[in-house]
Design an enzyme around this catalytic site. Structure first.
Site, mmCIF file in Angstrom:
data_model
loop_
_atom_site.group_PDB
_atom_site.id
_atom_site.type_symbol
_atom_site.label_atom_id
_atom_site.label_comp_id
_atom_site.label_asym_id
_atom_site.label_seq_id
_atom_site.Cartn_x
_atom_site.Cartn_y
_atom_site.Cartn_z
ATOM 1 N N LYS A 79 51.029 21.183 -17.415
ATOM 2 C CA LYS A 79 50.992 20.157 -18.459
ATOM 3 C C LYS A 79 49.974 20.572 -19.510
ATOM 4 O O LYS A 79 48.871 21.034 -19.157
ATOM 5 C CB LYS A 79 50.597 18.807 -17.829
ATOM 6 C CG LYS A 79 50.688 17.616 -18.785
ATOM 7 C CD LYS A 79 50.292 16.305 -18.089
ATOM 8 C CE LYS A 79 50.496 15.099 -18.989
ATOM 9 N NZ LYS A 79 50.123 13.824 -18.334
ATOM 10 N N SER B 201 53.545 10.107 -19.271
ATOM 11 C CA SER B 201 53.354 11.131 -20.270
ATOM 12 C C SER B 201 53.699 12.549 -19.798
ATOM 13 O O SER B 201 53.879 13.426 -20.630
ATOM 14 C CB SER B 201 51.897 11.138 -20.725
ATOM 15 O OG SER B 201 51.043 11.476 -19.654
ATOM 16 N N SER C 148 51.657 8.175 -15.258
ATOM 17 C CA SER C 148 52.195 9.323 -16.000
ATOM 18 C C SER C 148 52.719 10.465 -15.146
ATOM 19 O O SER C 148 53.303 11.407 -15.674
ATOM 20 C CB SER C 148 51.139 9.858 -16.967
ATOM 21 O OG SER C 148 51.063 9.024 -18.091
#
Ligand SMILES: [Mg+2]
Ligand SMILES: [Zn+2]
Lengths: 485, 485, 95
Positions: free
Chosen positions: A77, A157, A181
C-alpha cells in the site's frame, strides 16, 4: 492452475520443492499487472526491484536458507515508506517524495524474502472507503455485477491492495486499517483482510492518518495466507512507542484449532432496521456454519455501537489535522510559491490536499479548537472508552464476535454521495473494533444475487488473533467461497 | 526595599512572572537519537524524526525524564507520577512537525519554590508554578538570502525544561536574582549548563504593573527570548515604564508578545505572533502517559548533590561565615568546592576572605572560571599556612599570592627562592632597632617627650632595614618597650 | 451545530488551507452537516468515564540516552523542494 492464482501457502511449498522459481512467479505477476493495468491498482510499479529480489530469492532457495515469504510477490500500500521508491499516500502533496528510509513492516517483509511488485493505490491519506479520493484516480474492483459492465469500487482505503490481490496481480498485499480500511475493501473484493490488535504491527514508517487507530495488516486470498503474512509483518519495534512487547504466537498453527466449544457472540446492535437482506442472510448462514462446527452462538449487546461512527469522525480527523500539519512544502513534496510563509503554506496545502482530506483537516481543526475541545474531542474519547468497555464486557460472555463486515456490497464508481455522512456509513461495522483496538478479520463468505462478494467479520479480544484466525479458517472452510483467481 | 516606580498619577509596582526554557543536558534529543552538541554543521544533527518526515515516531529519552525529575526535586517541587505529552499545534518554519510535543495540563513537575538571597541578607521565596518537558524548535536564519529564510533543524527536538514561576517577582533585581539562583541550581544538578549566550537557558518575562497597594493583576505582556540576565532586568524595567506611561495617559495595555531590542533598550510588538493563537492541545497519540515509579524517583533523590541553599546554611553554621560571603561562595558548585578545600583544617573566615577578595578578584579580572584558576586550592591553602605560622606577614602573603598568580608556583617555593621569610628572630629585629635609635638620638628624645606619632617613622625605618621581613607584631612590641619614656 | 462562514475562514486559516471566498459558504454547509450528525454524542452520559487517550494498553517505552542518529544532512534535505546547501528554505520571515 496458473502461477498468479496460487495461494501464498501453495507457492511457498512449490518454491521450496523447486517446482517453480521465484523469477517465473514474479514474471507472471508483472505480466498480470500489465494486463490488468486498467484496474489502476498500482500508483508505482517496481519491476526492477521485483526482478532483483526474485533472483535473490531463488539464490536463497537454492541454498535452502529461505525465510517464510521467500520469493512471494507482494504489493505494498502506498502509505508505507519504501526507501528510494516514490511514496505518495495517493496525495498530490507528496509529489516526488522518495523516502530515505524503509518502514518497519516493509523491512520485515523484505527480510522475510518477499518480492515487492510496487506501491498500491489508496484513498488519499487513507481517508475514504472507496479508493476514489486518490490523486492518481480511482481503483477499479475486478468484480463486476452479473450482467453489468459498470466499474465498481474496491472499497477503501486499501482499495489498490484489495483489487491487486483479488485480481491476481499480487499474492498478498499490505493494508492499513484505521476505521475499516483493510476489512471493508477485503469484503468488497472477496478476499481476506486482517487488522491485528493495535500495537501488533509497527506504525514506524507508515504515513500517519490517525495515530491511535492506524494499524497495518495483511490482505490475501486465504485465511492461511493472512496468518503467514501477518507472522512476518508483526512484532515489537522499539521505534514505535505503541508497539507491543508481547511474544507473537504462531498464527498458522492456530488455524487448525477449530471452533469446537467456542462461544460466538452475535451483537444485536449490528442488525439495525433496514439492514441489507442479503447481508443479514449471509450473517445468519455464518452463524449456522460455526454452530455446525461445534461453536455456540450467544446473543450479546454492544450498547454504544451507534455512537462509534460519530466518535470516530471526531477522533480520526482531530489526529489527522495534527498529523498532516507536516505537509507544508518545506522539507518534501509539493510546494506552491507564496509571497509570505503563511501564503506558501496555505497555497501548498490547498493545492496538495484533495477535498475529502481538506474536509477532514478542517473538521479536526475545529473540534480541537479553543472552546470546542471538551464538547467534541474529550467527549469522543470518553465515548470511545465506553465502546471499548462494551467489547470487554461482551468478551466475558464469548470468545469471538461474528458480524457482517460492511452494510452493502461494492457500489459503482461515481455513485452519488451528496452527503459525506452517507459515505461514512460504509464503516459502521468496522469502526467500533478500531476504536477499541481489538483485532478483526474479514472473510469472504458468499455472493449477492448479483454475484458480488460479501464478507463476514470476526472480532476477538486484544492480542487474541489466534482465536480470530481459528474462527476465520472455519468460516472459510464452510463457505467454500469461489474466488476470482 | 520595595521597588516603586513613580508615575504622573501615582506610585506603581511591577508584577513579574518568568518562563525559563532550560536545555536539558543529554547526549541525544528528547524523542530521537540525534546528538545535541552546540554549533554543528547545519542539519547535521537531525534525524528523520526531527525533520518531521512522514511516518516517523517519537520515543522518549529516559535521561531527559530523569533530568526533569532531578530538577523538580532540586526545586523542592511536587513530582507528578503520571504526566502526559500533548501536541501544541501551530505552523512555523522552524517547527517541522507542525506541532511541538510539550506537556499541557499534566506536567511532569508541579509546584515548587526558589529562595532568593536578598542583598541585605534576608531571603524571599518565589513560587514555581510547574516544570514541563518539551521539544525545542529549529533555527531560522534571516540574513543569508534577500528573499528567503534558511532553516537549520539541529536544535529541533532537543529536550527543554520549561520552568514557569508564579507572578511573585516585584522588581527587575528580584528577577535577576531569580534567574541567577535558578541557573545555580540547574548547574549544581547538572541538568542544564545555564549558558544564556548559547541559548541553553532562555527567558520570557511576563510583565504588568499595578498601583501600589492594589492586589489586582492587570494585563500582562510577554517579552520573548531575552538572552542575558542584565537584558532581562532592563527589559522588565523598560516594559514596566511603558505600561505606566500608557496608564497615565488613560490608555489600556493589550495582551501581546513583545520582543526586547537591547541596542535600543525598547520592546516592540512581534508581528509574527500577532495572529490569534489557538494551539489545539491534545494528548499525543504517538506517546502514552509517562508513568514514574517510586523507586525511580527515590533513586534520583538519593543521588541529589547538596544544593546551594543547604550549602549556604552549612557554611554559615559550620564555618561561621556571613550570609553574604556564604552566598557568594555557593553560587557555583566548583567555587564552593574550592573554598572548602582551602578552608579544610584552617581558619574558614580567613579562607573565605582570601577566596572572595583575592582569588575571585583575579579570576574576574582575567575572565576565568574557577576551573582555570592559576592558583590551585592546595597552593592557596599552603599560603594561608605560611601566614598562620608567621612565616609571612599578611602584606608579604599578598605579594607571594601575586607571584603565584603570575607564575603558578607553590608559595613555599616562592618564599624559598626569594628569601621572603618573615624575620621573627628577636635578636635580629632588636639589632636593627638599636641601630636606628643610635643614629637618630633626636627622634628618640622627641618620642620619649611624648611625640607618639613618631612611632610610625620608627616602624617604617625598621621594616626598611629588614627588607620588610620583620614580623610586624614583634616589631611593634619591641619599639614600644625600647622607646618607653 | 452549524458553522458560519467566518468560522470556516478562521479554521481554514488555523489549518493553513487557502479556501476561495466562494467556497466558504458551501463548505460551511458540508461541515455543519457532519457536525450536526456528530452532535448525537451529547446524549451519552459520560459523567463517570475517563477518556481513552491512546489505542493501546502498552507501557510507554524509554530510550537510552545514546546519540546514534543524525549526521546525514544530505539525506534529510534530499526531498526538499528548495534546499540551499544543507539548509531548508522558506519565503523570508520578517520578525
Ligand atoms: Mg510558555
Ligand atoms: Zn515552552
Amino acid at each position: 492452475m496458473t502461477l498468479t492464482s496460487l495461494t501464498i501457502a501453495e507457492a511457498r511449498d512449490q518454491l521450496r520443492a523447486k517446482k517453480i522459481s521465484a523469477v517465473e512467479l514474479t514474471e507472471a505477476h508483472l505480466a498480470e499487472m500489465t494486463k490488468q493495468k486498467a484496474l489502476n491498482a498500482f500508483v508505482t510499479e517496481t519491476p526492477d526491484i521485483a526482478r532483483a529480489r526474485a533472483k535473490e530469492a531463488d539464490a536463497a532457495l537454492a541454498k535452502g536458507d529461505a525465510p517464510a515469504l521467500t520469493g512471494i510477490p507482494l504489493g505494498i500500500k502506498d502509505l508505507f515508506c519504501t526507501e528510494g521508491v516514490l511514496t505518495t499516500a495517493s496525495s498530490h502533496i507528496l509529489d516526488g517524495f522518495k523516502p530515505r528510509y524503509e518502514s518497519t513492516v516493509t523491512a520485515k517483509l523484505k527480510a522475510a524474502g518477499s518480492v515487492m511488485l510496487g506501491k498500491l493505490n489508496l484513498d488519499e491519506f487513507a481517508m475514504g472507503s472507496s479508493t476514489t479520493t486518490s490523486y492518481y484516480g480511482p481503483t477499479i474492483n475486478p468484480w463486476k455485477a452479473k450482467g453489468s459492465g459498470a466499474d465498481l469500487v474496491p472499497g477503501g482505503s486499501s482499495g489498490g491492495s484489495a483489487a491487486a490481490v483479488a485480481g491476481g496481480l499480487a499474492m498478498g498485499a499490505t493494508g492499513t486499517d484505521t476505521g475499516g480500511s483493510i476489512r471493508q475493501p477485503a469484503a468488497f473484493a472477496g478476499i481476506v483482510g486482517v487488522k491485528p490488535t493495535y500495537g501488533r504491527c509497527s506504525r514506524w514508517g507508515v504515513v500517519a492518518f490517525a495515530s491511535s487507530l492506524d494499524q497495518p495488516g495483511p490482505m490475501t486470498r486465504t485465511v492461511r495466507d493472512s496468518a503467514i503474512m501477518l507472522q512476518a509483518m508483526c512484532g515489537h519495534d522499539p521505534k514505535d512507542s505503541t508497539s507491543s512487547k508481547l511474544a507473537v504466537p504462531d498464527f498458522e498453527k492456530a488455524l487448525s484449532r477449530g471452533v469446537k466449544g467456542l462461544k460466538i457472540g452475535i451483537p444485536k446492535e449490528y442488525r439495525p432496521d433496514g439492514l441489507n437482506a442479503e447481508v443479514a442472510a449471509l450473517w445468519d448462514q455464518g452463524i449456522a456454519w460455526l454452530k455446525d462446527a461445534g461453536a455456540t452462538p450467544v446473543d450479546v449487546s454492544l450498547p454504544h455501537t451507534k455512537y462509534a461512527l460519530p466518535t470516530y469522525y471526531i477522533v480520526a480527523p482531530a489526529e489527522a489535522s495534527s498529523n498532516l500539519a507536516r505537509y507544508d512544502g518545506v522539507r518534501f513534496g509539493l510546494r506552491v510559491a507564496g509571497q509570505s510563509l503563511d501564503e506558501m503554506y496555505s497555497k501548498t496545502r490547498a493545492a496538495g490536499f484533495g477535498p475529502e482530506v481538506r474536509r477532514r483537516i478542517l473538521i479536526g481543526t475545529y473540534v480541537l479548537s479553543a472552546g470546542y475541545y471538551d464538547a467534541y474531542y474529550l467527549k469522543a474519547q470518553k465515548v470511545r472508552a465506553l465502546i471499548a468497555r462494551d467489547f470487554e464486557q461482551a468478551f466475558t460472555q464469548c470468545d469471538a464476535l461474528l458480524t457482517p463486515t460492511a452494510p452493502t456490497p461494492a457500489f459503482a464508481i461515481g455513485a452519488k454521495f451528496d452527503d459525506p455522512v452517507a459515505m461514512y456509513l460504509n464503516d459502521v461495522f468496522t469502526v467500533p473494533a478500531s476504536l477499541a483496538g481489538i483485532p478483526g478479520s474479514s472473510v469472504p463468505a458468499g455472493l449477492t444475487s448479483t454475484g458480488l462478494p460479501l464478507g463476514l467479520q470476526v472480532l476477538t479480544k486484544r492480542w487474541d488473533e489466534e482465536t480470530m484466525f481459528a474462527v476465520s479458517q472455519t468460516l472459510e472452510d464452510a463457505a467454500a467461497f469461489k474466488r476470482l483467481v | 526595599m520595595a521597588y516603586i516606580l513613580k508615575g504622573e498619577t501615582g506610585d506603581w509596582e511591577v508584577v513579574i512572572g518568568l518562563e525559563v526554557h532550560a536545555q536539558v543536558v543529554s547526549n541525544a534529543k528528547l524523542f530521537s537519537g540525534a546528538p545535541t552538541t552546540f554549533g554543528a554543521e547545519p542539519n547535521s544533527q537531525v534525524s528523520f524524526i526531527d525533520a518531521g518526515m512522514p511516518g516517523m515516531l517519537p520515543v522518549i529519552n529516559e535521561h531527559c525524564v530523569a533530568q526533569a525529575v532531578k530538577t523538580g526535586l532540586g526545586l523542592k517541587a511536587k513530582i507528578n507520577k503520571c504526566s502526559v505529552f500533548a501536541r501544541k499545534n501551530y505552523f512555523y518554519a522552524d517547527l517541522p512537525q507542525g506541532y511541538q510535543i510539550s506537556q499541557y495540563d499534566q506536567p511532569i513537575v508541579g509546584e515548587g519554590a526558589i529562595v532568593l538571597d536578598m542583598p541585605d541578607g534576608s531571603t524571599r521565596a518565589i513560587g514555581v508554578e510547574r516544570l514541563h518537558l518539551e521539544q525545542d524548535a529549529g533555527k531560522s536564519i534571516h540574513d543569508m538570502h534577500p528573499q528567503k529564510t534558511f532553516i537549520d533543524l539541529n536544535r529541533a527536538g532537543v529536550g527543554l525544561m520549561e520552568i514557569v514561576s508564579k507572578p511573585d517577582l516585584r522588581s527587575p533585581e528580584e528577577a535577576g536574582l531569580y534567574l541567577k539562583k535558578l541557573r545555580s541550581i540547574l548547574r549544581y544538578l547538572g541538568t542544564c549548563d545555564g549558558n544564556m549566550e548559547e541559548g541553553s537557558m532562555r527567558c520570557d518575562a511576563n510583565v504588568s504593573v499595578r498601583p501600589v497597594g492594589s492586589n489586582e493583576l492587570r494585563t500582562r505582556c510577554e517579552i520573548k527570548n531575552v538572552n542575558s540576565v542584565r537584558f532581562v532586568m532592563m527589559a522588565i524595567e523598560h516594559e514596566a515604564r511603558r505600561h505606566i506611561e500608557v496608564y497615565d495617559a488613560g490608555g489600556t495595555i493589550n495582551q501581546e508578545t513583545r520582543l526586547y531590542d537591547a541596542n535600543r533598550d525598547e520592546t516592540r510588538s512581534m508581528r509574527s505572533k500577532e495572529m490569534a493563537h489557538d494551539y489545539r492541545y491534545f494528548p499525543d497519540p504517538d506517546l502514552l502517559p509517562l508513568v514514574l515509579d517510586d523507586a525511580f524517583i527515590a533513586k534520583l533523590k538519593s543521588e541529589l548533590p547538596e544544593l546551594p541553599d543547604d550549602k549556604k546554611n552549612r557554611f554559615v553554621k559550620d564555618y561561621g561565615l556571613t550570609a553574604y560571603d556564604a552566598d557568594v561562595l555557593v553560587s557555583e558548585r566548583e567555587n564552593a568546592q574550592f573554598f572548602e578545600t582551602v578552608a579544610k583544617g584552617r581558619d574558614a573566615k580567613i579562607a573565605a576572605n582570601w577566596v572572595i577578595s583575592n582569588l575571585f578578584g583575579v579570576l574576574n579580572k582575567q575572565g576565568k572560571a574557577i576551573a582555570e584558576s592559576p592558583v590551585s586550592a592546595d597552593d592557596l591553602g599552603a599560603l594561608l599556612d605560611l601566614l598562620a605560622d608567621n612565616t609571612l606577614s599578611s602584606r608579604m602573603a599578598k605579594e607571594v599570592f601575586e607571584i603565584m598568580v603570575d607564575t603558578g608556583k607553590a608559595p613555599g617555593a616562592i618564599v624559598e627562592e626569594r628569601g621572603m621569610k618573615q624575620v621573627t628572630d628577636t635578636g635580629a629585629i632588636e639589632a636593627a632597632v638599636d641601630k636606628i635609635m643610635a643614629e637618630n638620638p633626636d627622634k628618640v628624645a622627641e618620642i620619649r617627650a611624648g611625640k607618639d606619632k613618631l612611632i610610625g617613622w620608627f616602624t617604617g625605618q625598621a621594616m626598611k632595614a629588614t627588607q620588610g621581613k620583620a614580623n610586624p607584631a614583634m616589631l611593634a612590641e619591641l619599639l614600644k618597650k625600647k622607646l618607653a619614656p | 451545530m452549524s458553522l458560519d462562514k467566518a468560522t470556516v475562514r478562521r479554521i481554514a486559516t488555523l489549518a493553513r488551507i487557502e479556501v476561495p471566498e466562494a467556497d466558504l459558504e458551501p463548505l460551511a454547509g458540508e461541515l455543519s452537516g457532519i457536525l450536526g450528525w456528530i452532535e448525537q454524542l451529547q446524549e451519552v452520559d459520560t459523567s463517570a468515564v475517563a477518556p481513552m487517550t491512546g489505542g493501546t494498553d502498552v507501557k510507554l517505552p524509554w530510550r537510552a540516552d545514546v546519540a546514534n542518529d543524525g549526521g546525514m544532512a544530505e539525506a534529510v534535505t534530499a526531498n526538499a523542494p528548495d534546499a540551499q546547501g544543507a539548509f531548508f528554505t522558506v519565503p523570508k520571515v520578517v520578525e
